[in-house]
Each structure stands twice: as structure tokens, then as C-alpha cells.
Design an enzyme around this catalytic site. Structure first.
Site, PDB file in Angstrom:
ATOM      1  N   HIS A  63       0.831  -1.208   0.000  1.00 37.76           N
ATOM      2  CA  HIS A  63       0.000   0.000   0.000  1.00 37.76           C
ATOM      3  C   HIS A  63       0.866   1.258   0.000  1.00 37.76           C
ATOM      4  O   HIS A  63       1.940   1.274   0.594  1.00 37.76           O
ATOM      5  CB  HIS A  63      -0.933  -0.002   1.216  1.00 37.76           C
ATOM      6  CG  HIS A  63      -2.067  -0.953   1.043  1.00 37.76           C
ATOM      7  ND1 HIS A  63      -1.909  -2.312   1.119  1.00 37.76           N
ATOM      8  CD2 HIS A  63      -3.361  -0.725   0.734  1.00 37.76           C
ATOM      9  CE1 HIS A  63      -3.067  -2.890   0.881  1.00 37.76           C
ATOM     10  NE2 HIS A  63      -3.962  -1.954   0.639  1.00 37.76           N
ATOM     11  N   PRO A  64       0.374   2.288  -0.656  1.00 38.49           N
ATOM     12  CA  PRO A  64       1.153   3.535  -0.697  1.00 38.49           C
ATOM     13  C   PRO A  64       1.059   4.280   0.625  1.00 38.49           C
ATOM     14  O   PRO A  64       0.100   4.117   1.379  1.00 38.49           O
ATOM     15  CB  PRO A  64       0.454   4.337  -1.807  1.00 38.49           C
ATOM     16  CG  PRO A  64      -0.962   3.860  -1.751  1.00 38.49           C
ATOM     17  CD  PRO A  64      -0.880   2.395  -1.400  1.00 38.49           C
ATOM     18  N   SER A  80      -5.904   4.025  -5.542  1.00 40.20           N
ATOM     19  CA  SER A  80      -5.391   4.719  -4.358  1.00 40.20           C
ATOM     20  C   SER A  80      -5.416   6.233  -4.540  1.00 40.20           C
ATOM     21  O   SER A  80      -5.740   6.973  -3.611  1.00 40.20           O
ATOM     22  CB  SER A  80      -3.965   4.269  -4.037  1.00 40.20           C
ATOM     23  OG  SER A  80      -3.973   2.953  -3.544  1.00 40.20           O
ATOM     24  N   ALA A  82      -7.477   8.009  -6.362  1.00 45.92           N
ATOM     25  CA  ALA A  82      -8.861   8.479  -6.245  1.00 45.92           C
ATOM     26  C   ALA A  82      -9.314   8.465  -4.791  1.00 45.92           C
ATOM     27  O   ALA A  82      -9.990   9.399  -4.329  1.00 45.92           O
ATOM     28  CB  ALA A  82      -9.779   7.623  -7.102  1.00 45.92           C
ATOM     29  N   GLU A  83      -8.940   7.427  -4.057  1.00 47.08           N
ATOM     30  CA  GLU A  83      -9.342   7.334  -2.657  1.00 47.08           C
ATOM     31  C   GLU A  83      -8.684   8.431  -1.821  1.00 47.08           C
ATOM     32  O   GLU A  83      -9.347   9.075  -0.997  1.00 47.08           O
ATOM     33  CB  GLU A  83      -9.001   5.944  -2.114  1.00 47.08           C
ATOM     34  CG  GLU A  83      -9.874   4.859  -2.715  1.00 47.08           C
ATOM     35  CD  GLU A  83      -9.317   3.458  -2.608  1.00 47.08           C
ATOM     36  OE1 GLU A  83     -10.046   2.532  -2.978  1.00 47.08           O
ATOM     37  OE2 GLU A  83      -8.145   3.278  -2.183  1.00 47.08           O
ATOM     38  N   GLN A  84      -7.392   8.658  -2.033  1.00 42.12           N
ATOM     39  CA  GLN A  84      -6.720   9.713  -1.276  1.00 42.12           C
ATOM     40  C   GLN A  84      -7.265  11.093  -1.637  1.00 42.12           C
ATOM     41  O   GLN A  84      -7.435  11.945  -0.777  1.00 42.12           O
ATOM     42  CB  GLN A  84      -5.203   9.638  -1.488  1.00 42.12           C
ATOM     43  CG  GLN A  84      -4.577   8.455  -0.778  1.00 42.12           C
ATOM     44  CD  GLN A  84      -3.073   8.583  -0.620  1.00 42.12           C
ATOM     45  OE1 GLN A  84      -2.543   9.688  -0.470  1.00 42.12           O
ATOM     46  NE2 GLN A  84      -2.390   7.449  -0.626  1.00 42.12           N
ATOM     47  N   PHE A 115       1.392   3.312   6.995  1.00 47.91           N
ATOM     48  CA  PHE A 115       0.125   3.390   7.708  1.00 47.91           C
ATOM     49  C   PHE A 115      -1.003   3.145   6.713  1.00 47.91           C
ATOM     50  O   PHE A 115      -1.036   3.758   5.650  1.00 47.91           O
ATOM     51  CB  PHE A 115      -0.026   4.791   8.329  1.00 47.91           C
ATOM     52  CG  PHE A 115      -1.354   5.030   8.971  1.00 47.91           C
ATOM     53  CD1 PHE A 115      -1.666   4.451  10.193  1.00 47.91           C
ATOM     54  CD2 PHE A 115      -2.284   5.845   8.355  1.00 47.91           C
ATOM     55  CE1 PHE A 115      -2.897   4.689  10.792  1.00 47.91           C
ATOM     56  CE2 PHE A 115      -3.520   6.088   8.948  1.00 47.91           C
ATOM     57  CZ  PHE A 115      -3.818   5.507  10.166  1.00 47.91           C
ATOM     58  N   VAL A 116      -1.913   2.232   7.057  1.00 46.79           N
ATOM     59  CA  VAL A 116      -3.036   1.928   6.181  1.00 46.79           C
ATOM     60  C   VAL A 116      -4.331   2.180   6.929  1.00 46.79           C
ATOM     61  O   VAL A 116      -4.518   1.703   8.055  1.00 46.79           O
ATOM     62  CB  VAL A 116      -3.000   0.456   5.694  1.00 46.79           C
ATOM     63  CG1 VAL A 116      -4.208   0.158   4.812  1.00 46.79           C
ATOM     64  CG2 VAL A 116      -1.711   0.152   4.953  1.00 46.79           C
ATOM     65  N   VAL A 119      -9.319   5.326   3.726  1.00 45.40           N
ATOM     66  CA  VAL A 119      -9.469   6.778   3.632  1.00 45.40           C
ATOM     67  C   VAL A 119     -10.858   7.201   3.153  1.00 45.40           C
ATOM     68  O   VAL A 119     -11.285   8.321   3.418  1.00 45.40           O
ATOM     69  CB  VAL A 119      -8.376   7.430   2.746  1.00 45.40           C
ATOM     70  CG1 VAL A 119      -7.003   7.229   3.352  1.00 45.40           C
ATOM     71  CG2 VAL A 119      -8.435   6.934   1.329  1.00 45.40           C
TER      72      VAL A 119
END
Length: 164
Positions: A63-64, A80, A82-84, A115-116, A119
Site C-alpha cells: 500500500h502507498p 489509491s 482516487a481514494e486519497q 500506515f493503512v 481513507v
């Protein structure tokens, strides 16, 4: 419905619900067919929990890091990013970016993984507060929390893919 799809097509369609980890969906496919998305997600979660510690940590590390760069991060995967962006992490003020950077660095140093958090279910303020709160977790507790968050992310991504 997610049954009656050939293996390669299944993995192609759903393999990215777990960040850079299509092995989970590949393994789940062998246990199908799945008439119910909840059963598919439960199967995936069981596969993750049944994996050895190195593989579970690799999943988290796939995960980023949140808010890694100031502004838009071109290295993020499409989902990711789009979610962030939905949580406003692509629009941090300089002060917010500094706080995220410090918290991310402390977290990575403490747990040797990014950290995941899901979001899509949190605001910038909640994400930062959770990041700081979870720094106090024991290693095994934090790994399990990260995996639980990953399951939530996968569930939302699957929901998106099944939406007509």
C-alpha cells in the site's frame, strides 16, 4: 453476482481490490464460485489471515504511504489516488503536509510499513488522529488493524466494481 467468470477474467476484473496483491483473488477463485460478494470477501480475508507473517506484511507494504508528496503523487495507483483525493490528501496545506510527513515517518520507523486506513471512511483530521493514536499499538495489534483496514478498502473497491 461474481460467479461464472473464468479464472483469468476473474483476476483481471477483481485482482486490484487488494493493492498490488492479485495473489489473494487468485487463491480465492479456487474456492469459488461465489454467488454472494460477502462470501468472496470473507474468503479473501481468510486467505490473508492464513498467509504467513511475511506475506501479510508484504500485503501491507504494497500500500502507498498516505499524503506522500505535497500535491498530487503521480506514483499512486489509480484506485489509491482516487481514494486519497476523496479524503482531501491531494490538497494538503503546507502545515498539514508537514504534520502528515512527521507522523508517517514516525509510523514507518516504529512498524516498518506504511500506515493503512480506509481513507474513504475518514477525513484528513480523522486520518491524522488515527495515525498518531495507532503509533501506541503493539506490533501484532497494528498489523491486524492494518489488515482489517485493507479488508474494508477491498470491500469498497469490490462494491464499486459490482455497481451497474
Amino acid at each position: 453476482m461474481i460467479e461464472g467468470i473464468l479464472s483469468a477474467d476473474f483476476v483481471s476484473r477483481f485482482g486490484d481490490i487488494y493493492e498490488n496483491s492479485p495473489w489473494i483473488v487468485e487463491a480465492a477463485y479456487a474456492q469459488g464460485p461465489f454467488a454472494d460478494p460477502a462470501i468472496f470477501l470473507s474468503t479473501c480475508a481468510d486467505i490473508v489471515r492464513g498467509a504467513d507473517i511475511a506475506r501479510r506484511r508484504a500485503l501491507v507494504r504494497a500500500h502507498p504511504e498516505l499524503a506522500r508528496k505535497f500535491g498530487v503523487d503521480p506514483t499512486l495507483g489509480e484506485l489509491s489516488a482516487a481514494e486519497q483525493a476523496g479524503a482531501g490528501l491531494d490538497r494538503l496545506t503546507p502545515d498539514e503536509f508537514t504534520r502528515f510527513r512527521a507522523a508517517n515517518d514516525a509510523y514507518r520507523q516504529r512498524f516498518d510499513m506504511p500506515f493503512v486506513i480506509c481513507v474513504r471512511e475518514a477525513s484528513k483530521a480523522v486520518i491524522l488522529a488515527e495515525l498518531q493514536r495507532r503509533l501506541a499499538n503493539a506490533d501484532d495489534v497494528e498489523l491486524e488493524e492494518a489488515l482489517t483496514q485493507i479488508d474494508r478498502i477491498a470491500a469498497l473497491r469490490l462494491q464499486d466494481k459490482l455497481r451497474p
